[in-house]
Design a protein around this motif. Structure first.
Motif, short mmCIF file in Angstrom:
data_model
loop_
_atom_site.label_atom_id
_atom_site.label_comp_id
_atom_site.label_asym_id
_atom_site.label_seq_id
_atom_site.Cartn_x
_atom_site.Cartn_y
_atom_site.Cartn_z
N ILE A 25 0.86 -1.18 0.00
CA ILE A 25 0.00 0.00 0.00
C ILE A 25 0.90 1.23 0.00
O ILE A 25 1.61 1.50 0.96
N ARG A 26 0.88 1.96 -1.08
CA ARG A 26 1.78 3.11 -1.22
C ARG A 26 1.43 4.20 -0.21
O ARG A 26 0.26 4.47 0.08
N HIS A 27 2.49 4.83 0.32
CA HIS A 27 2.35 5.93 1.27
C HIS A 27 1.64 5.54 2.56
O HIS A 27 1.10 6.39 3.25
N ARG A 28 1.63 4.23 2.84
CA ARG A 28 1.02 3.76 4.09
C ARG A 28 1.86 4.22 5.28
O ARG A 28 3.08 4.22 5.23
N LYS A 29 1.18 4.61 6.33
CA LYS A 29 1.87 5.02 7.55
C LYS A 29 2.60 3.81 8.14
O LYS A 29 2.06 2.70 8.15
N PRO A 30 3.83 3.97 8.62
CA PRO A 30 4.55 2.83 9.21
C PRO A 30 3.78 2.23 10.38
O PRO A 30 3.12 2.95 11.14
N LEU A 31 3.86 0.92 10.52
CA LEU A 31 3.19 0.25 11.63
C LEU A 31 3.86 0.60 12.95
O LEU A 31 3.20 0.71 13.98
N PHE A 32 5.19 0.73 12.93
CA PHE A 32 5.94 1.05 14.13
C PHE A 32 6.89 2.21 13.84
O PHE A 32 7.50 2.27 12.79
N GLY A 33 6.99 3.12 14.84
CA GLY A 33 7.90 4.25 14.70
C GLY A 33 9.10 4.07 15.60
O GLY A 33 9.86 3.11 15.47
N GLU A 34 9.28 4.99 16.55
CA GLU A 34 10.38 4.87 17.49
C GLU A 34 10.24 3.61 18.33
O GLU A 34 9.13 3.18 18.63
N ILE A 35 11.39 3.04 18.72
CA ILE A 35 11.35 1.80 19.50
C ILE A 35 10.59 2.00 20.80
O ILE A 35 9.72 1.22 21.16
N ASP A 112 -0.49 6.59 18.27
CA ASP A 112 0.12 7.83 17.79
C ASP A 112 1.09 8.44 18.80
O ASP A 112 1.97 9.23 18.43
N ASP A 113 0.92 8.09 20.07
CA ASP A 113 1.83 8.59 21.11
C ASP A 113 3.06 7.70 21.30
O ASP A 113 3.88 7.95 22.18
N GLY A 114 3.17 6.65 20.48
CA GLY A 114 4.32 5.75 20.57
C GLY A 114 4.18 4.67 21.63
O GLY A 114 5.13 3.93 21.88
N VAL A 115 2.99 4.57 22.22
CA VAL A 115 2.77 3.57 23.28
C VAL A 115 2.33 2.26 22.65
O VAL A 115 1.49 2.23 21.74
N TYR A 116 2.90 1.15 23.13
CA TYR A 116 2.56 -0.17 22.60
C TYR A 116 1.33 -0.70 23.34
O TYR A 116 1.24 -0.64 24.56
N GLN A 117 0.39 -1.22 22.56
CA GLN A 117 -0.83 -1.77 23.12
C GLN A 117 -1.08 -3.17 22.58
O GLN A 117 -0.60 -3.53 21.51
N THR A 118 -1.83 -3.95 23.35
CA THR A 118 -2.18 -5.31 22.94
C THR A 118 -3.58 -5.32 22.35
O THR A 118 -4.52 -4.80 22.96
N GLN A 119 -3.71 -5.88 21.17
CA GLN A 119 -5.01 -6.10 20.54
C GLN A 119 -5.08 -7.57 20.16
O GLN A 119 -4.13 -8.33 20.36
N ALA A 120 -6.20 -7.96 19.59
CA ALA A 120 -6.34 -9.35 19.13
C ALA A 120 -7.02 -9.37 17.78
O ALA A 120 -8.00 -8.65 17.56
N ASN A 121 -6.48 -10.14 16.88
CA ASN A 121 -7.10 -10.37 15.58
C ASN A 121 -7.88 -11.67 15.64
O ASN A 121 -7.38 -12.67 16.17
N SER A 122 -9.06 -11.68 15.11
CA SER A 122 -9.87 -12.89 15.11
C SER A 122 -10.26 -13.26 13.69
O SER A 122 -10.47 -12.37 12.84
N ALA A 123 -10.37 -14.56 13.45
CA ALA A 123 -10.86 -15.02 12.15
C ALA A 123 -12.31 -14.60 12.01
O ALA A 123 -13.11 -14.72 12.95
N THR A 124 -12.67 -14.08 10.85
CA THR A 124 -14.01 -13.54 10.63
C THR A 124 -15.08 -14.61 10.85
O THR A 124 -15.01 -15.71 10.32
#
Length: 355
Positions: A25-35, A112-124
């Motif tokens: 996906i062109r010009h997509r925002k990076p998934l991760f920024g600063e460590i 957006d604040d650089g904080v790592y959060q836990t989410q969950a992906n589920s099969a549809t």
């Protein structure tokens, strides 16, 4: 590596689909920024550019209500021992594989604040019964005075298990002896709120290296054991770089000695890189940027094949390979207890980033 796995799962989350094909996906925002403040700061050596956690193929982490299970394939015992021998006495961290049995998976998302959060992906359309995780960390620094037998918690897209030094020693002993091990989590004086972490040795039910084929002749690698190669030193010429990335052990697991010839494979890899170094530009310009080298040895036979794109390399490349490989290969036949042996190494030629 765990970092690659983390990015792929986050991409699934970004596309609101699980699983999903990888698309650009062109010009997509990076998934991760600063460590930032991530658990990986504790588990990998960022100062010395060691970004990976050791991942064991077909090791799965399944999390259910009140119970987590780490399934370790019996045929990966040597890799488990390597993890133990390279970890410090208080921490064992292991990267897991993607599990097709899990109907959901933990995902690490950076806001957006650089904080790592836990989410969950589920099969549809599927209920969440089994959730997969990307890694497990056993931390043996829990004090007995804390009032807990052990603690388990989700950290980013992995599982953190805090245990006492005594439990850590028991875990290490069980891993060394290929024995199952159960960790009971909860307060010492409360029987009601118990959670369990089970470490189980299992037969390898998942087929390895599915749809992987040899660049030499298209031979299927399905069901073979393989190991990543950590190459020491760069072989660069004319703006191109050659590197060996992994080795496949082509003989049956029952015929493979208890200690696969990893060091011998590295010696072969270095010799091959040195021999092809002066041909990198020509090879890459001719579309031969992925090369396979298959070495077959027995008490009365030694041979090798090198190829790319389903074709053997032209003879003028083989002349240089002969000079580099034959002394190394013959040196590997001195121990008859390790024969027969058939391995295939994979090399990639890329653009050099060395300035």
């Amino acid at each position: 590596s765990d970092a690659t796995y983390k990015c792929i799962l986050s991409f699934f989350f970004f596309l609101l689909a699980y699983p999903t094909p990888l698309t650009s996906i062109r010009h997509r925002k990076p998934l991760f920024g600063e460590i930032g403040h991530t658990v990986m700061n504790l588990l990998v050596d960022l100062r010395n550019y060691q970004y990976t956690m050791h991942t064991i193929d077909n090791l799965f982490i399944h999390m259910e209500m009140g119970r987590s299970c780490i399934k370790i394939p019996l045929n990966r015992y040597n890799e488990v021992m390597k993890v133990m021998n390279t970890s410090n006495e208080h921490v064992i961290s292991i990267g897991a594989s993607f599990s097709s049995e899990a109907d959901s998976h933990l995902v690490c998302v950076q806001n957006d604040d650089g904080v790592y959060q836990t989410q969950a992906n589920s099969a549809t359309g599927q209920p969440r019964k089994v959730t997969g995780a990307s890694f497990v960390v056993f931390n043996g620094a829990l004090k007995t005075s804390s009032g807990f037998l052990a603690k388990s918690s989700i950290v980013e897209d992995g599982l953190m298990v805090q245990i006492t030094p005594e439990t850590m020693e028991g875990l290490r002993q069980a891993l060394r002896e290929k024995k199952d091990f159960k960790i009971i989590c909860g307060k010492v004086d409360s029987d009601d709120l118990r959670e369990y972490v089970d470490i189980c040795w299992v037969q390898n039910e998942e087929k390895t290296n599915m749809r992987i084929t040899s660049p030499i002749d298209g031979k299927s690698m399905e069901g073979t054991q393989n190991e990543k190669i950590v190459q020491e030193g760069d072989f660069e010429m004319d703006g191109k770089l050659i590197k060996c990335t992994e080795v496949f052990y082509l003989i049956k697991a029952s015929e493979l000695c208890s200690h696969p010839p990893y060091q011998f494979a590295k010696e072969i890899a270095l010799a091959c890189c040195a021999a092809l170094r002066h041909h990198l530009r020509t090879l890459k310009n001719n579309g031969m940027n992925k090369i396979g080298l298959r070495v077959s040895m027995d008490t009365d036979m030694v041979e090798y094949q090198a190829g790319s794109g389903g074709q053997l390399l032209p003879q003028h490349y083989l002349n240089d390979l002969d000079n580099a490989l034959i002394p190394v290969i013959h040196g590997g036949t001195s121990d008859a207890t390790k024969l027969p042996l058939e391995i295939e190494l994979i090399f990639f030629i890329t653009e050099s980033l060395i300035i």
